[in-house]
Design an enzyme around this catalytic site. Structure first.
Site, PDB file in Angstrom:
ATOM      1  N   ASN A   1     -54.407 107.798 139.888  1.00 29.74           N
ATOM      2  CA  ASN A   1     -55.760 108.024 139.378  1.00 29.74           C
ATOM      3  C   ASN A   1     -56.457 109.148 140.137  1.00 29.74           C
ATOM      4  OD1 ASN A   1     -55.469 105.929 137.569  1.00 29.74           O
ATOM      5  ND2 ASN A   1     -56.716 104.476 138.715  1.00 29.74           N
TER       6      ASN A   1
ATOM      7  N   HIS B   1     -59.927 111.222 118.158  1.00 31.61           N
ATOM      8  CA  HIS B   1     -59.588 110.093 119.018  1.00 31.61           C
ATOM      9  C   HIS B   1     -59.561 108.785 118.226  1.00 31.61           C
ATOM     10  CE1 HIS B   1     -60.523 107.306 122.556  1.00 31.61           C
ATOM     11  NE2 HIS B   1     -59.491 107.997 122.993  1.00 31.61           N
TER      12      HIS B   1
ATOM     13  N   TYR C   1     -52.062  97.582 127.647  1.00 32.00           N
ATOM     14  CA  TYR C   1     -53.490  97.797 127.423  1.00 32.00           C
ATOM     15  C   TYR C   1     -54.031  96.674 126.538  1.00 32.00           C
ATOM     16  CZ  TYR C   1     -52.991 102.764 128.848  1.00 32.00           C
ATOM     17  OH  TYR C   1     -52.758 103.928 129.533  1.00 32.00           O
TER      18      TYR C   1
END
Length: 718
Positions: free
Chosen positions: A51, A444, A477
């Site tokens: 990250n 998106h 996810y």
């Protein structure tokens, strides 16, 4: 009560970048949690490193560009780009120190106790181990290495982004002047960085001893420079600005332009230099000069560089007892019979909850459509797909079967551009009509439309989701998806694809709301409606779950609703620029972040609406880029049974006492005070419920309760 103008004050907002660092600190807190299995803690620490790499490449890189361009506009918290860089320099150094404290003081000793010993420095090798390492170097490593010397005829080499390198200072043997020269060698990524070696003691059968590849190279580096004495050798690593700059108006072929920019990404300006804290000062000074980095950009590391290698440690055999058992996504009961996907959807809307439920129905939706002789057309948006995507294969098969296939492949999906270029070309080759998104906007949204000829006439089947069409990340996810044959949504879906492939904008929408033109206004209207209900003495309540919240207009609307008495409960995994507990402004707002074994990715919105609740799901976060610079979709969930499922998801997260952290009025996050409360982990509960539900419908269902593997990487959320 504060006036509206007060709500514009920068004191009411948290800097976006600082909020992101607080998120990564929450991830790091999982690595420091003694209640979590040891190897899962390694994985969390690895993710914080990954990250942070992306944070430097994208966010720090962008701020550096702004400073160079003399851009001085202040952010939501009143900080200029230069001021943000100064603040972030201190914050990131503190964070890195905490990462290595976690590694050295907490995890390494525990690994040793559990039979995994790291030889941290090659000087610690026994004679037998030294011989093994030297032989390994000659046989496996030496043939792969390319040492690069720097002198008057050989300029400083281009050091690639995120590669691990060893820098050395050399002096020519028998030289009277003893001039110091610099050389570097890249640690090859094609070889395993973790090398297993013999144990120090003969009787240590249950101990695994390993050394890192760079230590092996450092020990043997003199073999690369036979005519020189090696004064010192130390690993170093740089992070480069990797934010793509594409002028789409000037790009005749967007695909070719992005390919060109991807290559440039490897050589962007260095924004961070990592070196060992024991590195020779002269070597560091030379690196700083050649790489053109400031002293504040240098990170002196007490341990191995690039902690992402811990993800490889996680994969070592023989330590299963230190990991959680992998969770297997469960069958979706509605699709467990013999009926086709289309028969099931025609009977009623289906809500999918991944990864607790399998992603297979979405893949089957495309597969069956590709083979069904009654299917006339398939239209889909693709943002990120897996490396060996069954959806891509099904779309290609559909085109080869003569169906009308239109696919929007978003080439600007950060760090997936190369992958998406490959898929775009494969789909074009199969005969699909491929669109590369709209100029200036990322697409998106997650939507699939299947047009089918049936006895009653043409029927449209639609899948809408909060996550990507990626069968791999769908196991990691948390997302929700809706499969429907609702006529109004079908009409809207057709309008969406007509808008993406042509220039037609519908005059109105039946059910869907789209960014960048309509979605933000829709959200503001829904928040305003709750405020008006509260002002009339009615109950006003909002529950909103998302990845990030940093849109100022949305935050102002939430503050105003809070002032009116609306109870607002926010579940925000990552960035949150809103402040809670501000007297007269946000006393009625709570924010919680859940960082668990799955990456919380779903966007779910609940509005009380005076006793007539409305539920929505979306591909969009409450961020300016999602609401103003992307194609996003908000869709309603209207079936009462499915609304109950969404309510259950939201309530489960609101009562989480194990993984939730609560945003305090001072901007810090604190774990839930569990005194007097049950230990409740929403993710674990959803796993158990999915297994139990699957057992009701599927024979011989596995009865074990699994705890999911860890995954909290940011991906595009940064």
């Amino acid at each position: 009560m504060a006036e509206k103008k007060d709500l514009q004050s920068c004191e009411l907002y948290t800097n976006r970048e600082k909020s992101w660092l607080l998120f990564n600190k929450r991830v790091l807190s999982e690595a420091r949690d003694k209640q979590i299995p040891l190897f899962e803690r390694l994985k969390f620490l690895s993710i914080t490193a990954s990250n942070l790499d992306e944070f430097f490449m994208v966010r720090i890189g962008s701020l550096v560009d702004m400073v160079h361009a003399k851009y001085t506009k202040k952010d939501i918290a009143g900080l200029s780009p230069k001021e943000q860089l100064v603040m972030l320099a201190g914050e990131t150094h503190e964070f890195a120190a905490l990462q290595y404290s976690t590694y050295n003081r907490m995890l390494l000793p525990l690994l040793k106790q559990n039979g995994l010993v790291f030889v941290e420095h090659h000087e610690q090798l026994t004679e037998e181990q030294g011989k093994f390492v030297d032989d390994y170097f000659i046989e496996n490593v030496y043939p792969v290495l390319t040492p690069m010397a720097v002198d008057s005829s050989r300029p400083f080499p281009l050091i690639r982004n995120k590669t691990l390198n060893i820098g050395a200072l050399l002096v020519k043997k028998d030289s009277k002047e003893a001039e110091v020269e610099f050389a570097t060698v890249q640690v090859p990524s094609v070889l395993s960085r973790i090398v297993r070696i013999p144990n120090a003691k003969k009787n240590e059968e249950e101990v695994t001893t390993v050394i890192l590849l760079e230590e092996i190279i450092e020990r043997n580096i003199s073999k690369l420079f036979l005519n020189y004495d090696v004064r010192c050798a130390h690993p170093f690593r740089i992070t480069r600005n990797a934010d793509l700059a594409i002028d789409e108006d000037e790009a005749e072929d967007l695909l070719l332009e992005i390919e060109k920019q991807i290559k440039k990404r490897r050589w962007g300006h260095a924004v961070r230099l990592e070196v060992e804290d024991t590195a020779d000062k002269k070597l560091v000074k030379m690196l700083r000069k050649e790489l053109d980095v400031e002293e504040s950009d240098i990170f002196y590391v007490d341990g191995p560089l690039d902690l992402t290698f811990l993800m490889k440690v996680y994969g070592l055999d023989g330590f299963e007892q230190l990991k959680t058992v992998k969770y297997t996504p469960q069958p979706v009961p509605e699709f467990s019979g013999e009926d086709s996907v289309f028969d099931v959807i025609r009977r009623g809307d289906v809500l999918l909850h991944h990864p607790y439920q399998t992603f297979e129905p979405v893949v089957d939706f495309i597969r069956q459509a590709s083979k069904d002789p009654d299917v006339l057309a398939i239209k889909q948006t693709l943002y990120r797909v897996s490396g060996n995507s069954p959806i891509i294969a099904a779309l290609a098969q559909a085109a080869e079967n003569g169906k009308q296939v239109s696919v929007l492949v978003e080439l600007k999906a950060r760090f997936d551009e190369e992958n998406n270029i490959v898929w775009a070309r494969k789909l074009e080759k199969a005969g699909c009509h491929v669109i590369y998104g709209l100029v200036g906007l990322k697409t998106h949204s997650k939507i699939t439309l299947v047009v089918r000829r049936e006895e009653e006439g043409i029927r449209r089947y639609v899948h809408l989701g909060t996550g990507n069409y990626n069968d791999a990340t769908a196991k990691l996810y948390t997302d929700v998806g809706l499969m429907t044959a609702n006529e109004a949504i079908g009409e809207d879906a057709t309008a969406v694809f007509n808008m993406l492939s042509g220039y037609s904008e519908p005059r109105s929408w039946n059910k869907l709301s789209l960014a960048p033109l309509w979605l933000k206004d829709r959200f503001l209207y829904l928040i305003e409606r709750e405020k008006k209900h509260a002002q009339k003495g009615k109950t006003g309540r909002i529950v909103a779950k998302m990845n990030s919240l940093c849109d100022k207009d949305i935050i102002v609307a939430l503050y105003e609703a809070s002032q009116a008495g609306v109870q607002i409960e926010l579940i925000v995994r990552g960035i949150c620029c809103l402040k809670t507990g501000v007297p007269g402004v946000s006393e009625n707002i709570t924010v919680r972040s859940i960082v668990g074994n799955f990456l919380e990715h779903a966007r779910i919105f609940y509005f009380e609406n005076d006793g007539k609740p409305e539920y929505y799901c979306s591909s969009a976060d409450w961020m300016p880029r999602n609401l103003e610079r992307r194609v996003e979709i908000l869709f309603p969930v209207e079936d009462p049974a499915l609304q109950q499922k969404l309510e259950h998801i939201l309530q489960g997260q609101l009562k989480d006492t194990m993984k939730a952290q609560i945003l305090q009025s001072d901007g810090a996050y604190e774990k839930v005070d569990r005194r007097g409360k049950e230990n409740y982990c929403a993710q674990d509960a959803f796993c158990r419920e999915a297994i139990a539900e699957g057992q009701k419908r599927v024979e011989n269902a596995d009865s074990r309760v699994f705890i999911p593997k860890t995954h909290v990487e940011m991906g595009d959320d940064i």
